[in-house]
Design a protein around this motif. Structure first.
Motif, PDB file in Angstrom:
ATOM      1  N   ARG A  32      -6.517  -8.184   9.574  1.00  0.00           N
ATOM      2  CA  ARG A  32      -6.851  -9.751   9.648  1.00  0.00           C
ATOM      3  C   ARG A  32      -5.506 -10.052  11.171  1.00  0.00           C
ATOM      4  O   ARG A  32      -5.620 -10.160  11.828  1.00  0.00           O
ATOM      5  CB  ARG A  32      -6.714 -10.916   8.806  1.00  0.00           C
ATOM      6  N   LYS A  33      -3.874  -9.566  10.083  1.00  0.00           N
ATOM      7  CA  LYS A  33      -2.926 -10.690  11.205  1.00  0.00           C
ATOM      8  C   LYS A  33      -3.084  -9.345  12.363  1.00  0.00           C
ATOM      9  O   LYS A  33      -2.131  -9.691  13.492  1.00  0.00           O
ATOM     10  CB  LYS A  33      -1.565 -10.011   9.879  1.00  0.00           C
ATOM     11  N   THR A  34      -2.963  -7.977  12.077  1.00  0.00           N
ATOM     12  CA  THR A  34      -2.790  -6.631  13.423  1.00  0.00           C
ATOM     13  C   THR A  34      -3.987  -7.713  14.250  1.00  0.00           C
ATOM     14  O   THR A  34      -3.640  -7.659  15.482  1.00  0.00           O
ATOM     15  CB  THR A  34      -2.699  -6.063  13.180  1.00  0.00           C
ATOM     16  N   PHE A  35      -5.455  -7.962  14.413  1.00  0.00           N
ATOM     17  CA  PHE A  35      -6.545  -8.612  14.612  1.00  0.00           C
ATOM     18  C   PHE A  35      -5.841  -9.339  15.517  1.00  0.00           C
ATOM     19  O   PHE A  35      -5.509  -9.867  16.631  1.00  0.00           O
ATOM     20  CB  PHE A  35      -7.304  -8.474  14.452  1.00  0.00           C
ATOM     21  N   GLU A  36      -5.008 -10.305  14.422  1.00  0.00           N
ATOM     22  CA  GLU A  36      -5.074 -11.833  15.091  1.00  0.00           C
ATOM     23  C   GLU A  36      -3.709 -11.258  16.169  1.00  0.00           C
ATOM     24  O   GLU A  36      -3.617 -12.466  17.162  1.00  0.00           O
ATOM     25  CB  GLU A  36      -4.833 -12.268  14.320  1.00  0.00           C
TER      26      GLU A  36
ATOM     27  N   ILE B 282     -12.642  -5.454  11.003  1.00  0.00           N
ATOM     28  CA  ILE B 282     -11.327  -6.125  10.380  1.00  0.00           C
ATOM     29  C   ILE B 282     -11.616  -6.364   9.052  1.00  0.00           C
ATOM     30  O   ILE B 282     -12.282  -6.714   8.553  1.00  0.00           O
ATOM     31  CB  ILE B 282     -11.053  -7.309  10.996  1.00  0.00           C
ATOM     32  N   VAL B 283     -10.292  -6.216   8.217  1.00  0.00           N
ATOM     33  CA  VAL B 283     -10.345  -6.355   6.756  1.00  0.00           C
ATOM     34  C   VAL B 283      -9.070  -7.843   6.056  1.00  0.00           C
ATOM     35  O   VAL B 283      -8.660  -7.506   6.613  1.00  0.00           O
ATOM     36  CB  VAL B 283     -10.166  -4.206   6.055  1.00  0.00           C
ATOM     37  N   THR B 284     -10.321  -7.872   5.779  1.00  0.00           N
ATOM     38  CA  THR B 284      -9.061  -8.846   5.025  1.00  0.00           C
ATOM     39  C   THR B 284      -9.792  -9.747   3.556  1.00  0.00           C
ATOM     40  O   THR B 284     -11.056  -9.253   3.187  1.00  0.00           O
ATOM     41  CB  THR B 284      -9.491 -10.019   6.349  1.00  0.00           C
ATOM     42  N   ARG B 285      -9.476  -9.588   3.112  1.00  0.00           N
ATOM     43  CA  ARG B 285      -9.708 -10.528   1.898  1.00  0.00           C
ATOM     44  C   ARG B 285      -9.968 -12.314   2.335  1.00  0.00           C
ATOM     45  O   ARG B 285     -10.391 -13.154   0.946  1.00  0.00           O
ATOM     46  CB  ARG B 285      -8.094 -11.202   0.585  1.00  0.00           C
TER      47      ARG B 285
ATOM     48  N   LEU C 296     -16.705  -6.606  12.616  1.00  0.00           N
ATOM     49  CA  LEU C 296     -17.519  -6.898  11.488  1.00  0.00           C
ATOM     50  C   LEU C 296     -16.724  -6.512  10.870  1.00  0.00           C
ATOM     51  O   LEU C 296     -15.569  -6.019  10.813  1.00  0.00           O
ATOM     52  CB  LEU C 296     -17.893  -5.203  11.282  1.00  0.00           C
ATOM     53  N   ILE C 297     -16.828  -7.225   9.649  1.00  0.00           N
ATOM     54  CA  ILE C 297     -15.975  -8.212   8.613  1.00  0.00           C
ATOM     55  C   ILE C 297     -15.879  -6.804   7.524  1.00  0.00           C
ATOM     56  O   ILE C 297     -16.441  -6.829   6.619  1.00  0.00           O
ATOM     57  CB  ILE C 297     -15.729  -9.334   8.843  1.00  0.00           C
ATOM     58  N   ALA C 298     -14.868  -6.447   6.537  1.00  0.00           N
ATOM     59  CA  ALA C 298     -14.462  -5.869   5.487  1.00  0.00           C
ATOM     60  C   ALA C 298     -13.675  -6.338   4.687  1.00  0.00           C
ATOM     61  O   ALA C 298     -12.565  -6.450   4.950  1.00  0.00           O
ATOM     62  CB  ALA C 298     -14.473  -4.078   5.781  1.00  0.00           C
ATOM     63  N   GLY C 299     -14.363  -6.154   3.451  1.00  0.00           N
ATOM     64  CA  GLY C 299     -12.908  -6.330   1.956  1.00  0.00           C
ATOM     65  C   GLY C 299     -11.508  -5.414   1.332  1.00  0.00           C
ATOM     66  O   GLY C 299     -11.376  -6.017   1.955  1.00  0.00           O
ATOM     67  N   ASN C 300     -12.008  -4.316   2.106  1.00  0.00           N
ATOM     68  CA  ASN C 300     -10.921  -3.424   1.960  1.00  0.00           C
ATOM     69  C   ASN C 300     -11.525  -2.682   3.326  1.00  0.00           C
ATOM     70  O   ASN C 300     -12.761  -1.975   3.278  1.00  0.00           O
ATOM     71  CB  ASN C 300     -11.385  -3.416   0.331  1.00  0.00           C
ATOM     72  N   VAL C 301     -10.050  -1.078   2.999  1.00  0.00           N
ATOM     73  CA  VAL C 301     -10.845  -0.632   3.607  1.00  0.00           C
ATOM     74  C   VAL C 301     -12.286   0.755   3.769  1.00  0.00           C
ATOM     75  O   VAL C 301     -12.509   1.546   4.910  1.00  0.00           O
ATOM     76  CB  VAL C 301      -9.590   0.609   3.351  1.00  0.00           C
ATOM     77  N   SER C 302     -11.925   1.015   2.315  1.00  0.00           N
ATOM     78  CA  SER C 302     -13.187   1.932   1.936  1.00  0.00           C
ATOM     79  C   SER C 302     -14.379   1.267   2.847  1.00  0.00           C
ATOM     80  O   SER C 302     -15.325   2.259   3.476  1.00  0.00           O
ATOM     81  CB  SER C 302     -13.417   2.398   0.605  1.00  0.00           C
ATOM     82  N   GLN C 303     -14.677  -0.187   1.831  1.00  0.00           N
ATOM     83  CA  GLN C 303     -16.059  -0.258   3.422  1.00  0.00           C
ATOM     84  C   GLN C 303     -15.873  -0.405   4.154  1.00  0.00           C
ATOM     85  O   GLN C 303     -16.841  -0.548   4.747  1.00  0.00           O
ATOM     86  CB  GLN C 303     -16.065  -1.823   2.797  1.00  0.00           C
TER      87      GLN C 303
END
Length: 158
Positions: free
Chosen positions: A46-50, A63-66, A76-83
Motif C-alpha cells: 500500500r505505501k509503495t502504491f500511495e 495492492i497488498v495491505t492489512r 485489486l486488493i489482496a491481504g497478502n503476497v500469496s493471495q
C-alpha cells in the motif's frame, strides 16, 4: 500458483527509497521498468502504491495491505503476497514491485530478480534486505554510465 519476478533498483549500500520516493533520477531504469512490466500484474504494498499515487497504464495493479476496507478504483486488493499472486490469474509473469517488506515476504515465491544496481552509497530510509545473492545466478548484466538523464552509473542485472 504462478512464480513471480521481483523488480527493484538498489544502491550499493542497499537503499531502495527515501521519504517515500526513489533517492535518484535514472531515466533508463524507469524505461526498463515500464518495458518489463507492461501487460503484466504489478504486486506492491500500500505505501509503495500511495507513493506512486496512481494506476500505471497497461498493467494490473494489485495492492497488498492489512487495512480492511482499503479500496482504490481500478486496483485489486489482496491481504497478502500469496493471495496477490493468485489474483494475477493467467499472467505467468507477475512482478513484485515493492516495498521492502513486500520484497522480503515475496522472496520465497520469486523465480527471477530484475535488479538495477545503482553504483553509489546513498542516504535513505528503506533498504533491500534478506536476499542471499549466493543463491541466485546472474544471467545478464548491462553496465551504463551516468549522463544528463541518469544521475549515477548503474547496471541492469537479471
Amino acid at each position: 500458483m504462478n512464480k513471480a519476478s521481483l523488480i527493484v533498483a538498489a544502491s550499493e549500500n542497499g537503499v531502495i527509497g527515501n521519504s517515500g520516493d526513489l533517492p535518484w533520477r535514472l531515466s533508463a531504469d524507469l524505461k526498463r521498468f515500464k518495458q518489463l512490466t507492461m501487460g503484466h500484474a504489478m504486486i506492491m504494498g500500500r505505501k509503495t502504491f500511495e507513493s506512486i499515487g496512481r494506476l500505471l497504464p497497461g498493467r494490473t495493479t494489485i495492492i497488498v495491505t492489512r487495512q480492511t476496507g482499503y479500496e482504490f478504483p481500478g486496483a485489486l486488493i489482496a491481504g497478502n503476497v500469496s493471495q496477490a499472486i493468485e489474483m494475477s490469474g493467467i499472467d505467468e509473469h507477475p512482478f513484485i514491485t515493492g516495498g521492502a517488506e513486500i520484497y522480503r515476504v515475496a522472496l520465497p515465491l520469486v523465480e527471477k530478480i530484475y535488479l538495477t544496481r545503482v553504483h553509489v552509497d546513498i542516504d535513505g530510509d528503506t533498504y533491500l534486505g534478506g536476499i542471499d545473492w549466493t543463491q541466485w545466478k546472474r544471467v545478464e548484466s548491462e553496465s551504463h554510465f551516468a549522463d544528463d538523464r541518469n544521475q549515477y552509473d548503474f547496471t541492469f542485472e537479471s
